[in-house]
Write a protein that holds these residues in place. Structure first.
Motif, PDB file in Angstrom:
ATOM      1  N   ALA A   1      45.345  15.485  44.739  1.00 12.05           N
ATOM      2  CA  ALA A   1      44.284  16.432  44.393  1.00 12.05           C
ATOM      3  C   ALA A   1      44.856  17.697  43.764  1.00 12.05           C
ATOM      4  CB  ALA A   1      43.473  16.780  45.639  1.00 12.05           C
ATOM      5  N   ALA A   2      46.002  18.154  44.266  1.00 14.76           N
ATOM      6  CA  ALA A   2      46.631  19.359  43.725  1.00 14.76           C
ATOM      7  C   ALA A   2      47.026  19.158  42.267  1.00 14.76           C
ATOM      8  CB  ALA A   2      47.856  19.731  44.557  1.00 14.76           C
ATOM      9  N   VAL A   3      47.530  17.968  41.946  1.00 12.83           N
ATOM     10  CA  VAL A   3      47.912  17.669  40.562  1.00 12.83           C
ATOM     11  C   VAL A   3      46.673  17.494  39.692  1.00 12.83           C
ATOM     12  CG1 VAL A   3      49.048  15.966  39.074  1.00 12.83           C
ATOM     13  CG2 VAL A   3      50.113  16.653  41.233  1.00 12.83           C
ATOM     14  N   GLU A   4      45.627  16.899  40.264  1.00 16.32           N
ATOM     15  CA  GLU A   4      44.425  16.598  39.475  1.00 16.32           C
ATOM     16  C   GLU A   4      43.675  17.853  39.052  1.00 16.32           C
ATOM     17  OE1 GLU A   4      41.155  13.066  39.180  1.00 16.32           O
ATOM     18  OE2 GLU A   4      42.249  13.339  41.050  1.00 16.32           O
ATOM     19  N   THR A   5      43.875  18.968  39.726  1.00 20.27           N
ATOM     20  CA  THR A   5      43.218  20.210  39.312  1.00 20.27           C
ATOM     21  C   THR A   5      43.664  20.637  37.923  1.00 20.27           C
ATOM     22  OG1 THR A   5      44.938  21.650  40.248  1.00 20.27           O
ATOM     23  CG2 THR A   5      43.110  21.019  41.699  1.00 20.27           C
TER      24      THR A   5
END
Length: 307
Positions: A287-291
């Motif tokens: 999720a952190a990368v997908e932001t």
């Protein structure tokens, strides 16, 4: 064994922990006990189905394409032996976020002394991509290079390689990445301020090439600042081609990874580890990368028991 992955293409909701059989290595595979996985924006595209045809997927598929771990089995004719700490790219059709991982033996290297598994796990994708892009541009020592998306994994790697190769780097990144970009010896251009393009155009040095990790409007705005054919894009190869450049031809060779690992072990370059998560926190890592706003590299580590 447990993996964190997906059984169909889709959004974040398709991700889950799954129990699957331990993978059986083929004749060109290295089976490792997982220690660390690098998470990259490209992993999001694979999960969504945007990379169908370009990246083979066999469901259920673990997230990730780069990993480090302890050798359990290796081809007889390979340089690897059980118990070694190695890193590399995953075997075709397989992923990395699992208790056991298959690496392609031709894309695997030993982790040198002085380098952690988490650092080594970041080499194949971001650092390998930046290395290949800069070498394709065929720049000379003293030349300048423009790095778009300089605050991310590929961008940060490109800035550091530019310094090692004797190039002058100009990094386009958000204002919040100023300290990071300048810390790598590059000139920082904040794209989120008025007049950033004019500031870039006012640079005294000519720009013989672009390494693009941003794509979109940023790449379009900067394309005419370099000679035709001198754009290499990790973020938007199709747009780069329309603008007279291209994507990046990945070498994915052991010798390249060994050279990068040596530079890291010697502290000539470093991995900007901005997010380290445990295996049970894999969803948060993705999720952190997908932001799209994470800086540096995101890594998932595994310290559980392998049976």
């Amino acid at each position: 064994m447990r993996i964190f992955g997906f059984q169909r293409y889709g959004g974040p909701d398709v991700l889950e922990f799954l129990d699957v059989p331990r993978p059986r290595p083929g004749k060109n595979d290295v089976l490792i006990d997982l220690r660390a996985v690098g998470i990259n924006p490209a992993d999001i595209k694979v999960r969504s189905g945007a990379r169908q045809g370009a990246f083979p997927v066999e469901f259920p598929m673990a997230v990730g394409r780069e990993a480090a771990g302890i050798v359990r089995e290796a081809p007889i004719d390979s340089p690897f032996r059980a118990g070694q700490l190695v890193f590399g790219g995953t075997a075709a059709g397989t992923g990395a976020l699992g208790e056991y991982v298959l690496l392609d033996a031709s894309q695997t290297a030993v982790v040198p002394r002085g380098l952690s598994a988490a650092e080594a796990a970041c080499i194949p994708v971001a650092f390998g991509t930046a290395w290949d892009a800069l070498h394709e541009l065929n720049l000379s020592r003293g030349d300048s290079v423009l790095v778009l998306g300089a605050g991310g994994g590929v961008g940060a790697a490109a800035l550091q390689f530019a310094r090692v190769l004797g190039l002058k780097a100009v990094g386009v990144a958000s204002s919040s990445k100023k300290e990071m970009v300048e810390g790598y010896g590059a000139t920082h251009i904040p794209y989120d301020t008025d007049g950033w393009l004019e500031e870039l155009q006012a640079q005294a040095e000519p720009l013989p090439g672009i390494v693009d990790a941003a794509g979109g409007e940023t790449l379009e705005a900067c394309a005419n600042l370099v000679p035709k054919g001198q754009i290499r894009s990790a973020a938007d190869p199709a747009l780069a081609q329309k603008l007279g450049g291209s994507g990046i031809t990945r070498r994915r060779e052991r010798t390249v990874y060994e050279e990068i690992a040596k530079l890291m072990a010697e502290k000539q370059i470093t991995v900007p580890l901005t997010g380290t998560y445990g295996f049970d926190e894999a969803a948060e890592a993705v999720a952190a990368v997908e932001t799209g706003h994470s800086s540096g590299k995101t890594v998932v580590t595994y310290v559980g028991k392998h049976v």
